[in-house]
Scaffold this motif. Structure first.
Motif, PDB file in Angstrom:
ATOM      1  N   ASP A  56     -37.308 -23.766 -23.996  1.00 18.83           N
ATOM      2  CA  ASP A  56     -38.733 -23.546 -24.214  1.00 18.83           C
ATOM      3  C   ASP A  56     -39.131 -22.169 -23.697  1.00 18.83           C
ATOM      4  O   ASP A  56     -38.299 -21.400 -23.208  1.00 18.83           O
ATOM      5  CB  ASP A  56     -39.570 -24.657 -23.557  1.00 18.83           C
ATOM      6  N   VAL A  62     -35.164 -27.871 -23.549  1.00 20.65           N
ATOM      7  CA  VAL A  62     -36.160 -28.740 -24.175  1.00 20.65           C
ATOM      8  C   VAL A  62     -35.750 -30.197 -23.971  1.00 20.65           C
ATOM      9  O   VAL A  62     -34.609 -30.582 -24.216  1.00 20.65           O
ATOM     10  CB  VAL A  62     -36.297 -28.419 -25.670  1.00 20.65           C
ATOM     11  N   ALA A  67     -39.688 -29.213 -18.673  1.00 18.56           N
ATOM     12  CA  ALA A  67     -40.345 -28.811 -19.904  1.00 18.56           C
ATOM     13  C   ALA A  67     -41.389 -29.811 -20.353  1.00 18.56           C
ATOM     14  O   ALA A  67     -42.008 -29.621 -21.402  1.00 18.56           O
ATOM     15  CB  ALA A  67     -39.297 -28.638 -21.007  1.00 18.56           C
TER      16      ALA A  67
END
Length: 506
Positions: A56, A62, A67
């Motif tokens: 990210d 991710v 995140a």
């Protein structure tokens, strides 16, 4: 906090120079741990041949814990406007801090642009000034061997700091190496304090935004100015702040205060990691960055406000307290906070509006310190008084200032008489012998300097401004004899606030 720091399990540090992030080092067998597989995915993932993981905008893999959380997207046009404003502030920092500190505070509350966050943190914390005052100090500490008792502890903690961030996911990667360098340097810089586990996430967050040397000096400022005594051996400062937080909670949320009192839950059970790690291990990452923006500008009161907001929304109503009948349920409620409360926009607004000031914090500090002395005696590790934010730090440790005196382009010998002395005619003849520039009138060269010019010459020492063209800074006085509106000192100060301006000025 110790439990949360060790929940990933111990792991032997990689040998120096080993390629621990390559395919060859991964065990091919089915019993290879998932964490070992993740350790090859980091800042060197492209080099190692791993491109499957998505990262990210903050650098986290991710889907990982760091995140999570809804992000507040700033329109690109607004972001560019904020960047332009912050560039102007950073290039004229002393002037803004002296005259428009409230504007800086408001812009920190709105959020520092990501592209300038690292630079802004250095200016706000005074880390840039410390670096300028100690050139080569970090390199000296970096080259020193260090105390073996701290080196071993630091190495064991490296892989536990943000293991799902691209900088620190690779064992022996550049992120972990820089983290080791910064933490080792601090143990040499302050051997009486040594190393505390809570310093590692603080240093890791700084390294995500700036090089190792700058991160080291920002860490020094946090440990010595923002949170003094937090990382000392006895942790007395954090215990005092726990009592301060609990006392302030009675005014902010009487319901939460009464419940924690009835359950006899010591503040250290829920606030130690919050305060010592500055919420870097508690909040969603977008909220962490916004809290740190305000923390660097306004000081420890932001940490208190965040803690009070979390306690208020977790235990601040009879309905919420009903589900926490015992100590275990209450602690679990505080460990699993509502995502809505921690969401960036909501949390920042609550923190900004909460009426807790530096004066209240210091008043409670004196009260709790008096109680401590009555019940436990004097502090074994007394810490220096903390400074509440960027302005207090700047006033306590002003940075090096360039000379504000005019720097004329024509200099006379030290024994040359100034205007009004017997050697005036000789000096004028020497000036007249200089080759005339086109467009200059002889009348301007023969004209004697104005009284205000003579005063400026005396202030400049052995330097004398050119007598053929009157400097713009030395404007003549008005008929009533009042002082000029823009003095040479004032104009030179404004023009020299930016370090990029190194020309001479009339």
């Amino acid at each position: 906090m110790a439990k949360s720091l060790e929940e990933n399990g111990p792991r032997a540090p990689a040998a120096e120079g080993s390629l621990s992030g390559t395919r060859e080092s991964l065990a091919p067998g089915p019993d290879a741990a998932a964490t070992d597989e993740l350790s090859s995915l980091g800042s060197d993932s492209e080099t190692n041949g791993f491109a499957e993981r998505r990262i990210d905008k903050f650098g986290f893999i991710v889907g990982s814990q760091g995140a999570e959380g809804a992000l507040e997207e700033v329109p690109l046009e607004v972001l560019r406007q904020r960047e332009s404003k912050w560039l102007d502030m950073l290039n004229n920092w002393d002037k803004w801090m002296a005259k428009k500190h409230k504007k800086i505070r408001l812009r920190c509350q709105k959020g520092i642009p990501p592209s300038l966050r690292g630079r802004a943190w250095q200016y706000l914390s005074g880390g840039k000034v410390k670096l300028q005052q100690n050139p080569g100090k970090f390199d000296e500490l970096d080259m020193s061997p260090g105390d073996p008792k701290w080196l071993d502890v630091i190495e064991r903690d490296l892989h536990r700091q943000f293991p799902f961030h691209e900088m620190f996911v690779s064992r022996g990667g550049h992120g972990q190496q820089d983290l080791f360098r910064v933490l080792k340097a601090y143990t040499l810089y302050r051997p009486e304090e040594g190393y505390c586990q809570a310093q590692a996430p603080i240093a890791a967050v700084l390294l995500m935004h700036m090089p190792a040397e700058q991160a080291f000096w920002c860490l020094v400022q946090i440990c010595e100015k923002y949170l003094p005594g937090y990382y000392s051996e006895k942790l007395e400062a954090i215990q005092l702040d726990g009592e301060i937080l609990f006392s302030l909670l009675q005014k902010v949320s009487p319901v939460a205060h009464k419940h924690l009192s009835q359950q006899k839950i010591d503040p250290l059970l829920y606030m130690t990691e919050w305060f010592m790690c500055a919420f870097s291990r508690t909040l969603p990452w977008s909220s962490v960055l916004r809290v740190w923006d305000m923390f660097f500008c306004e000081g420890v009161k932001i940490i208190f406000r965040v803690g009070l907001v979390l306690l208020k929304h977790a235990l601040g109503s009879p309905e919420k307290v009903k589900g926490c009948q015992g100590q275990y349920e209450t602690i679990e409620r505080l460990r699993s906070l509502s995502p809505k409360v921690m969401q960036e926009a909501f949390l920042v607004q609550e923190v900004v509006e909460l009426p807790v000031t530096e004066r209240q914090i210091e008043r409670e500090h004196l009260i709790q310190l008096r109680r401590w002395q009555e019940t436990r005696g004097e502090l074994q590790c007394p810490s220096p008084p903390r400074l509440h934010g960027a302005k207090a730090i700047l006033e306590a440790e002003p940075g090096p200032r360039p000379s504000l005196q005019p720097s004329p382009s024509i200099r006379l010998p030290p024994d040359a008489p100034l205007s009004g002395s017997k050697g005036k005619s000789k000096t004028s003849k020497q000036v007249q012998k200089e080759p005339r520039k086109p467009g200059k009138e002889s009348g301007q060269q023969d004209r004697p300097p104005a009284p205000s010019q003579a005063k400026a010459v005396a202030a400049a020492g052995d330097a004398s401004p050119p007598q053929d063209v009157p400097p713009k800074d030395l404007a003549p006085q008005d008929p009533q004899g009042s002082a000029p509106q823009d003095s040479a000192h004032h104009r030179s100060q404004e023009s020299l606030t930016s370090q990029e301006s190194e020309d001479t000025y009339l």
